[in-house]
Scaffold this motif. Structure first.
Motif, mmCIF file in Angstrom:
data_model
loop_
_atom_site.group_PDB
_atom_site.id
_atom_site.type_symbol
_atom_site.label_atom_id
_atom_site.label_comp_id
_atom_site.label_asym_id
_atom_site.label_seq_id
_atom_site.Cartn_x
_atom_site.Cartn_y
_atom_site.Cartn_z
ATOM 1 N N SER A 185 -33.481 -30.925 -64.657
ATOM 2 C CA SER A 185 -33.614 -29.984 -63.544
ATOM 3 C C SER A 185 -34.828 -30.319 -62.687
ATOM 4 C CB SER A 185 -33.751 -28.556 -64.069
ATOM 5 O OG SER A 185 -32.726 -28.260 -64.960
ATOM 6 N N LEU A 186 -35.930 -30.649 -63.355
ATOM 7 C CA LEU A 186 -37.146 -30.985 -62.621
ATOM 8 C C LEU A 186 -36.925 -32.216 -61.750
ATOM 9 C CD1 LEU A 186 -40.125 -30.312 -62.212
ATOM 10 C CD2 LEU A 186 -40.659 -31.730 -64.187
ATOM 11 N N GLY A 187 -36.283 -33.235 -62.357
ATOM 12 C CA GLY A 187 -36.014 -34.452 -61.610
ATOM 13 C C GLY A 187 -35.127 -34.181 -60.401
ATOM 14 N N LEU A 188 -34.054 -33.420 -60.621
ATOM 15 C CA LEU A 188 -33.151 -33.101 -59.525
ATOM 16 C C LEU A 188 -33.867 -32.294 -58.446
ATOM 17 C CD1 LEU A 188 -29.819 -32.132 -61.326
ATOM 18 C CD2 LEU A 188 -30.223 -34.071 -59.802
ATOM 19 N N ALA A 189 -34.656 -31.289 -58.886
ATOM 20 C CA ALA A 189 -35.344 -30.431 -57.918
ATOM 21 C C ALA A 189 -36.288 -31.249 -57.057
ATOM 22 C CB ALA A 189 -36.096 -29.315 -58.636
ATOM 23 N N ILE B 29 -38.257 -33.168 -52.072
ATOM 24 C CA ILE B 29 -39.101 -34.107 -51.326
ATOM 25 C C ILE B 29 -38.453 -34.529 -50.002
ATOM 26 C CG2 ILE B 29 -40.244 -36.353 -51.391
ATOM 27 C CD1 ILE B 29 -40.504 -35.905 -54.463
ATOM 28 N N PRO B 30 -37.233 -35.102 -50.050
ATOM 29 C CA PRO B 30 -36.653 -35.505 -48.753
ATOM 30 C C PRO B 30 -36.425 -34.322 -47.805
ATOM 31 C CG PRO B 30 -35.079 -35.829 -50.548
ATOM 32 C CD PRO B 30 -36.377 -35.494 -51.183
ATOM 33 N N ILE B 31 -35.997 -33.177 -48.346
ATOM 34 C CA ILE B 31 -35.754 -32.043 -47.452
ATOM 35 C C ILE B 31 -37.061 -31.566 -46.841
ATOM 36 C CG2 ILE B 31 -34.991 -29.636 -47.356
ATOM 37 C CD1 ILE B 31 -32.733 -30.253 -49.098
ATOM 38 N N GLY B 32 -38.118 -31.517 -47.663
ATOM 39 C CA GLY B 32 -39.425 -31.087 -47.146
ATOM 40 C C GLY B 32 -39.892 -31.994 -46.025
ATOM 41 N N ILE B 33 -39.726 -33.309 -46.226
ATOM 42 C CA ILE B 33 -40.160 -34.260 -45.196
ATOM 43 C C ILE B 33 -39.309 -34.095 -43.941
ATOM 44 C CG2 ILE B 33 -40.217 -36.719 -44.617
ATOM 45 C CD1 ILE B 33 -41.153 -37.250 -47.454
ATOM 46 N N SER C 163 -34.035 -22.903 -59.051
ATOM 47 C CA SER C 163 -35.260 -22.129 -59.238
ATOM 48 C C SER C 163 -36.489 -22.991 -58.984
ATOM 49 C CB SER C 163 -35.340 -21.573 -60.653
ATOM 50 O OG SER C 163 -34.182 -20.869 -60.975
ATOM 51 N N ILE C 164 -36.480 -24.209 -59.530
ATOM 52 C CA ILE C 164 -37.635 -25.085 -59.345
ATOM 53 C C ILE C 164 -37.717 -25.536 -57.892
ATOM 54 C CG2 ILE C 164 -38.764 -27.216 -60.106
ATOM 55 C CD1 ILE C 164 -37.310 -26.917 -62.767
ATOM 56 N N TYR C 165 -36.547 -25.777 -57.286
ATOM 57 C CA TYR C 165 -36.537 -26.162 -55.869
ATOM 58 C C TYR C 165 -37.210 -25.078 -55.031
ATOM 59 C CZ TYR C 165 -34.928 -26.877 -51.149
ATOM 60 O OH TYR C 165 -34.900 -27.005 -49.793
ATOM 61 N N ALA C 166 -36.918 -23.810 -55.368
ATOM 62 C CA ALA C 166 -37.521 -22.703 -54.623
ATOM 63 C C ALA C 166 -39.037 -22.731 -54.746
ATOM 64 C CB ALA C 166 -36.977 -21.373 -55.131
ATOM 65 N N LEU C 167 -39.526 -23.145 -55.917
ATOM 66 C CA LEU C 167 -40.978 -23.230 -56.110
ATOM 67 C C LEU C 167 -41.583 -24.344 -55.264
ATOM 68 C CD1 LEU C 167 -41.653 -23.051 -59.942
ATOM 69 C CD2 LEU C 167 -42.369 -21.448 -58.207
ATOM 70 N N ASN D 11 -47.599 -40.477 -49.538
ATOM 71 C CA ASN D 11 -48.677 -39.494 -49.608
ATOM 72 C C ASN D 11 -48.178 -38.131 -50.049
ATOM 73 O OD1 ASN D 11 -51.410 -40.536 -48.778
ATOM 74 N ND2 ASN D 11 -50.083 -41.460 -47.238
ATOM 75 N N SER D 12 -46.911 -37.835 -49.714
ATOM 76 C CA SER D 12 -46.357 -36.556 -50.165
ATOM 77 C C SER D 12 -46.180 -36.561 -51.677
ATOM 78 C CB SER D 12 -45.014 -36.289 -49.503
ATOM 79 O OG SER D 12 -45.164 -36.286 -48.114
ATOM 80 N N LEU D 13 -45.908 -37.745 -52.229
ATOM 81 C CA LEU D 13 -45.688 -37.819 -53.672
ATOM 82 C C LEU D 13 -46.933 -37.398 -54.442
ATOM 83 C CD1 LEU D 13 -43.539 -41.053 -54.039
ATOM 84 C CD2 LEU D 13 -42.826 -38.686 -54.235
ATOM 85 N N ILE D 14 -48.109 -37.634 -53.848
ATOM 86 C CA ILE D 14 -49.343 -37.229 -54.529
ATOM 87 C C ILE D 14 -49.343 -35.727 -54.767
ATOM 88 C CG2 ILE D 14 -51.852 -37.110 -54.337
ATOM 89 C CD1 ILE D 14 -51.768 -39.660 -52.719
ATOM 90 N N SER D 15 -48.938 -34.988 -53.740
ATOM 91 C CA SER D 15 -48.972 -33.541 -53.919
ATOM 92 C C SER D 15 -47.887 -33.075 -54.883
ATOM 93 C CB SER D 15 -48.854 -32.828 -52.577
ATOM 94 O OG SER D 15 -47.664 -33.195 -51.951
ATOM 95 N N VAL D 16 -46.806 -33.884 -55.016
ATOM 96 C CA VAL D 16 -45.770 -33.514 -55.978
ATOM 97 C C VAL D 16 -46.332 -33.527 -57.392
ATOM 98 C CG1 VAL D 16 -43.561 -34.159 -56.965
ATOM 99 C CG2 VAL D 16 -43.914 -34.331 -54.528
ATOM 100 N N VAL D 17 -47.188 -34.531 -57.674
ATOM 101 C CA VAL D 17 -47.780 -34.624 -59.010
ATOM 102 C C VAL D 17 -48.548 -33.340 -59.331
ATOM 103 C CG1 VAL D 17 -49.464 -35.846 -60.418
ATOM 104 C CG2 VAL D 17 -47.913 -37.122 -58.939
#
Lengths: 318, 318
Positions: free
Chosen positions: A106-110, A115-119, A196-200, A239-245
């Motif tokens: 779920s985490l991987g899918l979320a 990420i792409p939708i946010g960008i 749920s995780i996507y919403a977060l 750079n967005s991936l950094i904030s994902v971590v």
């Protein structure tokens, strides 16, 4: 950097100790006789209860009891579930794989969705796509997970019969391998937890991508003539991936809580499900063991997020 | 959902407001008028506010216009039909629940209790958090270290796990729910306000007060807390939204109030149970309570977002 990690580790140890203190205080809210009867059975004689209380030191001072509790934890002993008649360690070892399966997928899918939708939302901000994305994440964020699960069940299982109804998990599915043998059982739990995780994640992804867009390095990349898709891939995405971590590390308590609810809705036999069953049965020792474990995982997650951030972003120096 | 967001970094003010230098000229107006203008420029915020007002009217004024008996269940309807689990009939547009209470009327009563608990818990948590954070940030040094580790412990302790634990020990009541929810909601504001207090205490007006011999109490109450008012108001909205979601999730997990105190959460839980047990085929009964929860939380969050922008002085047009 090393100094920072050491200081941060020290903090993590203190916080973990604090969690054990609170858990212990909660446990001591329960009268000793009630805890004795949990194990001896409700019909135990007063004498037997007295003897039990004495044997396990439940009448000793609270400090002595806490020390004993901590001593056991330090030896890796999370307690014994008298209802299931196995140690909490065994319970967790046998079932945590299913949690990792459900949570990991779920985490991987979320993340792969958020990420792409946010960008895309940040790039096309204040256009139809952005509004649609923001509305979706607002509504998902406001929907309790159990409602989300129920709605998915009604739509996809009861009306469309596309996937199996929850709760029809056969005995083979008690292990990770069994789960994977019947992947249709996994569809709805994974979908609920993913959403749920996507919403977060989604709102943070959009705003962090927006921050990144305004940075000088983006302007530099564009002005040196880099095609737009490369600008986005090499500079914005990375750079967005950094904030994902950081986001993943900090979201761990949320993901675990959501996991507990999803497991309960779908009768998914992970640790969260057993935790809930323990609360229904009044199995305090099992609850304490799992609570402490969850808190430790949370502290480790925060730690990993902070350190990971410092490692991934060379500008951050402590 | 919000059970989680306590720990996440705050989302920055939304984007991209193009400040037209020397361009548009607005009448100056008072700070409050500028605040209102920025707030209402956000159409969604106005929608959110209207929705909140409508929901409050529905819950508190509704029962005076739409009379139902929420104390004694209706076992037999006037047309001779069985009361409990009856579908929509004349006089009962949404049908009856399993116990024989009119669902529409119960949604109003449930709304009163849900909103009351959510608002009080959100407010109480914020007040505690603000005072705590201001003290921690103002005094700094070892006190700050100790106080913030306590917050860390609270954040590492998964809230649902805490509730499930307490629920198995204490019989739930409205007061207990408010106290427990406040225990969760104070953590976020404490962190935010502490951060602001750290910078505020170095500002000239606080330094001046200290030079004049002013005490810590005065500095905190007259200077630090009033200067964080923006953060406080915004936080209150988010904490209320969080409290409402957590409350509904608790009902689902069995942390139910006595039958005389229905909430949207307990009604939703009931409806989901009925739907999955296929009691009467009215699976859509999960939607009224579900939609009310989602609507309320979305509306409160929309208002919170707009308040954040309105307090962001840089975004105000002058």
């Amino acid at each position: 950097m090393i100094g920072y990690i050491i200081r941060r580790l020290g903090q993590a140890v203190i916080v973990t100790l604090g969690v054990t203190i609170i858990t212990f205080l909660l446990l001591s809210l329960i009268p000793a006789s009630k805890r004795a009867r949990e194990i001896l059975g409700t019909h135990a004689s007063g004498q037997a209860v007295q003897a039990f209380v004495k044997e396990y030191g439940l009448n000793r001072s609270i400090f002595v009891q806490y020390w004993k509790f901590l001593d056991q934890l330090l030896h890796g002993n999370l307690g014994f579930s008298y209802h299931l008649e196995i140690s909490v360690d065994t319970l967790i070892r046998e079932n945590v794989g299913k949690d990792i399966l459900l949570g990991g997928v779920s985490l991987g899918l979320a993340a792969a969705i958020a990420i792409p939708i946010g960008i895309a939302q940040a790039v096309k901000r204040n256009q139809l796509f952005d509004y649609a994305g923001t509305s979706t994440s607002f509504i998902l964020y406001a929907t309790p997970q159990y409602l989300l699960g129920a709605v998915l069940v009604i739509i996809f299982a009861e009306h469309q019969h596309l996937v199996a109804l929850p709760g029809i998990v056969d005995q083979n599915a008690q292990t990770v391998r069994g789960m994977l043998a019947h992947p249709t059982n996994l569809v709805l739990p994974v979908a609920t937890l993913t959403l749920s995780i996507y919403a977060l994640f989604s709102r943070y992804m959009r705003s962090s991508a927006m921050d990144a867009l305004a940075q000088d390095y983006m302007r530099t990349a564009r002005s040196k003539g880099l095609p737009e898709y490369l600008v986005l891939r090499r500079h914005l995405l990375r750079n967005s991936l950094i904030s994902v971590v950081t986001l993943i590390g900090l979201s761990i308590p949320g993901i675990l809580t959501a996991g507990l609810i999803v497991e309960d809705v779908f009768n998914y036999p992970g640790v969260g499900y057993y935790y809930y069953q323990a609360s229904v049965n009044g199995d305090f020792s099992e609850m304490v063991g799992i609570t402490v474990l969850v808190a430790i995982v949370t502290v480790l997650g925060n730690l990993a997020a902070d350190i990971g951030y410092a490692v991934l972003d060379p500008r951050i120096r402590y | 959902m919000a059970v989680f967001n306590v720990n996440l970094p705050p989302v920055g003010p939304d984007d991209d407001v193009a400040v037209v230098e020397g361009g548009e000229i607005y009448s100056q107006g008072s700070a409050f008028r500028r605040f209102l203008r920025t707030f209402f420029e956000n159409k969604l915020a106005a929608v959110g506010l209207v929705v909140i007002v409508l929901i409050v009217l529905f819950s508190f004024l509704g029962p005076h216009l739409y009379h139902t008996d929420q104390v004694n269940p209706t076992l037999v309807l006037p047309n001779g039909q069985k009361g409990p689990d009856a579908g929509p009939v004349a006089g009962h547009p949404l049908g009856m629940d399993t116990a024989g209470f009119d669902i529409l009327g119960r949604l109003m009563l449930g709304g009163q209790i849900s909103l009351e608990i959510g608002f009080v818990a959100g407010l109480a948590g914020t007040v505690i958090g603000v005072v705590y954070g201001a003290i921690s940030g103002y005094f700094g040094k070892w006190l700050d270290m100790v106080l913030m580790r306590i917050v860390d412990v609270g954040l590492a302790f998964p809230v649902i796990f805490l509730f499930v634990f307490v629920a198995s020990v204490e019989a739930p009541s409205k007061t207990l729910l408010i106290v427990l929810l406040s225990i969760v909601t104070w953590l976020g504001p404490a962190r935010l306000v502490r951060g602001e207090a750290l910078t505020l205490k170095t500002r000239e007006f606080v330094q001046a007060l200290r030079t004049m011999g002013g005490g810590a109490t005065r500095a905190i109450w007259r200077h630090i807390v009033p200067n964080t008012i923006g953060t406080i108001v915004v936080t209150i909205t988010f904490q209320i939204a969080d409290a409402i979601i957590i409350l509904s999730t608790l009902q689902f997990l069995g942390f139910g109030l006595p039958p005389g105190d229905p909430t949207w959460g307990s009604m939703l839980d009931q409806a989901i149970n009925d739907a999955s047990a296929q009691v009467n085929g009215y699976w859509w009964q999960i939607y009224p309570a579900g939609v009310l929860i989602v609507l309320t939380v979305v509306a409160v969050n929309l208002v919170g977002d707009a308040l954040r922008d309105a307090f962001e002085v840089r975004l105000q047009k002058r």
